[in-house]
Every structure is written in C-alpha cells, then in structure tokens.
Scaffold this motif. Structure first.
Motif: not given
Length: 364
Positions: A55-73
């Motif tokens: 992002a420091a190089i591309a200077q994008p409008e937004r940064i979107v990380p990969a995500t993990v969905e956690f389920v508290d069972i």
C-alpha cells in the motif's frame, strides 16, 4: 474463499474471551457453564505485513486484508454425544467449520470455576476428543449400514468393500481413543473420506490459555502437558493469554508493540493462532494491487492461475487468457510494477501456472 474456524473447549476455559480478542466483537462473557448458547460469529483480518508495504507503494484508496471467520461454540461436557449440556447444538455447529481451535485451560485461579473441579489439560483434551469420537462412531455405523446394503444389492460392491475396509481401520483408531485425523491416508482413501463427514477429521490447533505472568509460557507445565497430548495427534499448540490478548486488541499499533515488548513477545498469540490456521489448512495469499485497492486473496496451495482468478470473479476463470505475475518481494524491492517490468521481473503465465504465496497478479 472464506475460512471458517470454530473455537471449542470445555466451559470456562476462556473461549469467549479469546473470541472477543480475535474479533473485537464484544460477545457476552460469563464465568459459568453454557453462557454461549447460540454461537457468536466474527470476522478478523489475517495479519500480513506485506499489505502495508504494498500500500505504501501503490497508494490505494483502500486496503483489504484476507479474513478468517471465527465461531465461538458452546462449551462441551462429558456426555455431549448423548445430548448432555448443549451437546447436540455443539456437534451441529462444529460440523459447519473448516478447522477447530481447541482452547485448553492452562492457568490457575479460584475466581473462575473449572467444570471438572481441577486443572488437567490432558484430561480436558481427552474429554472433548472422546465426545467427538463417540459422535463419529455413530456416523460411521450409519455409513457402514448403507455400505453393507450396497454389498447385498451388488450395486457398487467393489467401491463399498474399499470403503468398508477404510471404515474398519478408522473404527480401530476410535476404539483406541484416537481421532480419525491421527491416521495416515492414501490418495484413494482421501477420496473415500469425502463420504464420511467425521468431526475428528477436522484440523485442530490447541490454544493453551495461560496467565499473563506465564508468558511466553516456555516453562508452564500445563502447556507442556497439552503439547504432549497434541503431539500424539499431530497437532500444534499455541500459548495465548486470552485476557491479555483482549487488552492488546483494543490498543493502537504503537501501543500494541510496547505491550508485546513488555511481555517479551514479538508477535501476539492471536496473530500466531491465525497464521497457524492458514498453515494447517494449506492456505496461502496472493495479492492484487492498484490505485483503487490493495487486496489479499486466500487460495489453497497448489491452485492454478485460472482458479485463482475465479476467486476474484467466476467470469475471470471462464475467460482466463493469461496472468501477469510478479512476486511481492520484487514489487516492493523495485518500488512498483513499472520498475519491476523494466528489470524483467514481471512474468506472463498461462493456465498451468501454479500460484505462489505472495504473488501479485493481474489477470487477462
């Protein structure tokens, strides 16, 4: 692809506190059994320092990380496979996740009651494993009944015999108190396993919940006991202090670094837990980078370029022609795509190209 991880364990081991830290979701936490009835669900980003560098190089409008969905069972107790406690709900919810984080209590303290009356990580692990095995034995019996019926009818008899042989091997493991994931399988057997939705086939990480004073937990005997039990299952143990992680999650980046340094930690336990889940499931990340966004995409190791394009949009896979690919390291070292192209570091790859972790791709 969406990664879904279930947080399980006995009541009062710190599952909901850990969930709160992972997702900053503020789920209700109580110090009595079965306070989590319906599962809490939250999404957390996968920590990846490469995103900020890109992002420091591309200077994008937004940064979107990969995500993990956690389920508290809901917490599990002995007898869950027969419906004790919230057993049936527990087993139904755990079937829906890709992997399991099994929280094991490795801290002392009279203010939070232990459901079994004393601290013993090996026993606690065995209680949960046994209930999952008992549930799987019922699943296996139902499948064997159908396979024997297929043998009698003659329809698919050869395949039924192969699957029955596999079921017998798994049954022997269950009788010895070993989960299905502890067995080695041939490629042919892995295909047959798709017919067996066994709970104990799910990948497991053990989160050893310790007191803050025990961090980095190198000498904690309870963690050592959990690790010995996990080793027999081919699983990994990640020591965490759920309470401290909940505090860290509320801090700004610089304050977080100071907090971790005070605990003699380079990386938070939660970051290690998330990264372990990625490794456990054979997942990796590729990126797209441009002026609109820098985004991390999750794929399985061994994914080819057209299928990676399909993760972005199904039309990209159907119309795939080629991919322009540069490694994240080369992109950062050269200060962007244009300079990387000048150095001949951007490659044109076809349909047989197997994606690598950290690839930056532009699909044609």
């Amino acid at each position: 692809m969406a990664l879904r991880v279930g947080i399980v364990g006995l009541p009062n081991v710190g599952k909901s506190t850990l969930f709160n830290a992972l997702t900053r979701a503020g789920a209700d936490v109580a110090n009595y059994p079965f306070c989590t009835i319906e599962p809490n669900i939250g999404v957390t980003p996968v920590p990846d320092a490469r995103l900020q560098a890109l992002a420091a190089i591309a200077q994008p409008e937004r940064i979107v990380p990969a995500t993990v969905e956690f389920v508290d069972i809901a917490g599990l107790v002995a007898g869950a496979s027969r419906g004790e406690g919230l057993g049936n709900k527990f087993l139904a919810h755990i079937r829906e996740v890709d992997a399991i984080v099994h929280v094991v209590r490795c801290f002392t303290g009279d203010n939070i009651a232990h459901v079994a009356g004393g601290l013993d990580p090996r026993r606690d692990i065995e209680v949960v494993n046994l209930e999952l095995i008992l549930a799987d034995m019922e699943t296996l019996e139902k499948r064997k009944y159908r396979l024997h019926a297929a043998l009698k009818s003659g329809a698919g008899a050869a395949a039924a015999r192969e699957e029955l042989a596999l079921a017998g091997r798994i049954e022997e493991a269950f009788d010895a108190g070993r989960p299905a994931c502890a067995l080695p399988y041939s490629e042919a057997e892995k295909e047959l396993l798709k017919n067996l939705p066994l709970l104990t086939l799910k990948k497991v990480i053990f989160a050893a919940n310790v007191a803050e004073s025990d961090l980095p937990a190198t000498d904690n005997p309870f963690v050592a006991a959990a690790r010995a039990e996990a080793l027999a299952l081919g699983a990994e143990v990640v020591p965490v202090c759920a309470g401290s992680e909940a505090e860290i999650a509320e801090l700004e980046a610089e304050d977080r670094k100071l907090f971790l340094a005070a605990l003699n930690l380079e990386v938070s336990g939660l970051d290690r837990l998330i990264q372990s889940a990625f490794r456990l499931l054979g997942l990796m990340t590729f990126f797209t980078a441009g002026p609109l966004e820098v985004k991390a995409w999750t794929i399985r190791a061994g994914t080819k370029a057209p299928q990676a394009a399909g993760v972005i949009h199904t039309d990209f896979e159907r119309g795939f022609h080629r991919a322009e690919v540069v490694s994240c390291e080369d992109f950062i070292a050269q200060g962007g795509l244009a300079a990387a192209k000048e150095k001949g570091l951007v490659r044109s790859e076809g349909k047989d190209y197997i994606m690598r972790d950290g690839d930056i791709a532009h699909f044609r």
